[in-house]
Design an enzyme around this catalytic site. Sequence first.
Site: not given
Ligand code: ZN
Length: 311
Positions: A127, A164, A166, A248
């Site tokens: 991120h 991931d 996200h 995740d």
């Molecule tokens: Zn994540």
Amino acid sequence: MSTRLYEHPIFLEHVTPEGHPERPDRMRAINVALGHPNFERLDRKEAPQANEDAVLLAHPEEHLIAVMRQIPEEEGEINQLEADTYASSKSLQAVLTGVGGAMAAVDDVFTGKADNVFVAARPPGHHAEKSKAMGFCFFNNAAIAARHAQKRYGAERVAIVDWDVHHGNGTQDIFWDDPSVLFCSTHQMPLYPGSGAKDETGKHGTIVNAPLSPNVGSDHFREAFKSRVLPALNDFRPDLIIISAGFDAHHRDPLAQINLVGEDFDWATGRLLEIADKSASNRVVSLLEGGYDLEGLAESAGLHVLRLMKG
Ligand SMILES: [Zn+2]
């Protein structure tokens, strides 16, 4: 395959507030999982700490200085950098050791010390944008590793595959207008951080987003991988594959609603190894990103590393 593992006790010392999902226990869960006799053959090494300058491969100096300024001096103190990102007194050491592990992994696959490498580090990195720490991340390990491969080993085409749950907004931000790096991401949408739509393709079409709707499982994930990620990789012919390996999207994870099982990570790893065999002399560097259910994380990371070892 010869598989190396980078680990370091400093990763337990990046402390976040009570109840924060990105916690030291994540590392303990992986250490226990990879302590199983199945992993006896892993070539275990301590990750070296990178120099601060290494961060500049993917971030401007102002960002490095801003992060360093926000590291608390006192042990036990915790500083909030932004909504979700916190630093404790040992965080800079942990973060730079994650960067050092990622760079050492690149060294290993280009010098033949290992076919592939898993770096079990925290905090994660995907991120972190050029000039912004966010979503538990300070510096972008995958981006720094890609730049290191280009600068030190003359890699011409580096692919970063981010599964991931996200979206890897930071990696996309850093390589948006760079045709030498292919960035492919599967992720839940809508979900934090909000980016990652299919029509975000970068300046040169080297960003490939494959968003997944909430509550889908293995079938949709594998279909997205087969129809979007793998064809892009086959066309690109990378000389290195870097995996932003977040776990995740596992069905047990509390931060998202994708229902993968551990075997999906084994499957996806296998597909990437096939491509690495074709175009990248097997070179794969896998960097831990998210994964917040300890059982789901341990199972998934274990199956991922086992597949790296088997080829
Ligand atoms: Zn994540």
